[in-house]
Scaffold this active site. Sequence first.
Site, PDB file in Angstrom:
ATOM      1  N   LYS A   7      -8.547  13.231  55.232  1.00 33.06           N
ATOM      2  CA  LYS A   7      -7.392  12.329  55.112  1.00 33.06           C
ATOM      3  C   LYS A   7      -7.228  12.064  53.626  1.00 33.06           C
ATOM      4  O   LYS A   7      -8.148  11.581  52.963  1.00 33.06           O
ATOM      5  CB  LYS A   7      -7.631  11.021  55.865  1.00 33.06           C
ATOM      6  CG  LYS A   7      -6.489  10.015  55.709  1.00 33.06           C
ATOM      7  CD  LYS A   7      -6.796   8.689  56.373  1.00 33.06           C
ATOM      8  CE  LYS A   7      -6.679   8.770  57.880  1.00 33.06           C
ATOM      9  NZ  LYS A   7      -6.757   7.414  58.493  1.00 33.06           N
ATOM     10  N   ASP A 114      -4.604  -0.806  66.493  1.00 29.34           N
ATOM     11  CA  ASP A 114      -3.610   0.267  66.670  1.00 29.34           C
ATOM     12  C   ASP A 114      -4.142   1.299  67.663  1.00 29.34           C
ATOM     13  O   ASP A 114      -4.049   2.505  67.427  1.00 29.34           O
ATOM     14  CB  ASP A 114      -3.280   0.930  65.333  1.00 29.34           C
ATOM     15  CG  ASP A 114      -1.992   1.751  65.395  1.00 29.34           C
ATOM     16  OD1 ASP A 114      -1.183   1.510  66.314  1.00 29.34           O
ATOM     17  OD2 ASP A 114      -1.803   2.622  64.529  1.00 29.34           O
TER      18      ASP A 114
END
Length: 206
Positions: A7, A114
Site C-alpha cells: 500500500k 469500516d
Amino acid sequence: ATRVALKKLRATVIEREPTFARSMVNEARIGALLHHPNVIEVLEAGHVGRHYFLAMEFVDGADLGQIVTLCRERGVVLPRFAVLELARQICRGLHHAHELENDDGEPLDLVHRDLKPSNILVGREGVARIADFGVARSTSNLFTTTLSGVIKGTPRFMSPEQVSGEGMLTRRSDLFSFGGMLFEMAVGRHLFDAPTLPSMAHAILH
C-alpha cells in the site's frame, strides 16, 4: 522471496491531504500488534524518500465484495456452509482485534469503523482475513485523523451510532456492520439500499 501486497502513498497525495499519512502511521502501529490467522498481517512500514508504504501479507484470492457480486450476477447465493464458515472466521478475527491489549496489558478499545465485504480478503484456501485498519479508532493511535463531526466509514454498513456521529464508538458498531455483511452473504442483496445518502442514513437510523 516473500510475496507481499504494497500500500503506497505518493508524496503529492500527502502534501495535498496530510491525514492520509497519519492514517497510514496509525494503521502500521495497529498492524504491528495484530497477529491472527483471520487478520491481514502488516510486515513492514516505512518510506522511500517522501513516498510512504505498508508491506502486508499477500492474499491470493478475492475480496468478499467481489464474491457476493459474482454470485448476484449469476443469480445464485453463497452455499449455507460457506456463509457460516466465512462468518465464523470473520468473527474470530474481529474478536482478536476487539480484545487487543498493549504491552502493559491495557485494552486498546480497537474499533475497525469500516467493516465491509471489500475489506474481507478470502484466499483460495478458504481463509478469510480482515483488512484495512486505516480508519480504525484505538487508544494506541498516534494521530487523530477524524475531526469532530466528521464520519468515517462506508455508509451502507455503518451502525446507527456511527451515522448519527453521537458518542464514542465501541465494538458493538463493528458487530452491526458485520450483521449487514452476514445478511448480504446469506441473502444476496444489501440490507440497506437507498438512492441517496440522506435516505440511506434514515433507513439505518430508523
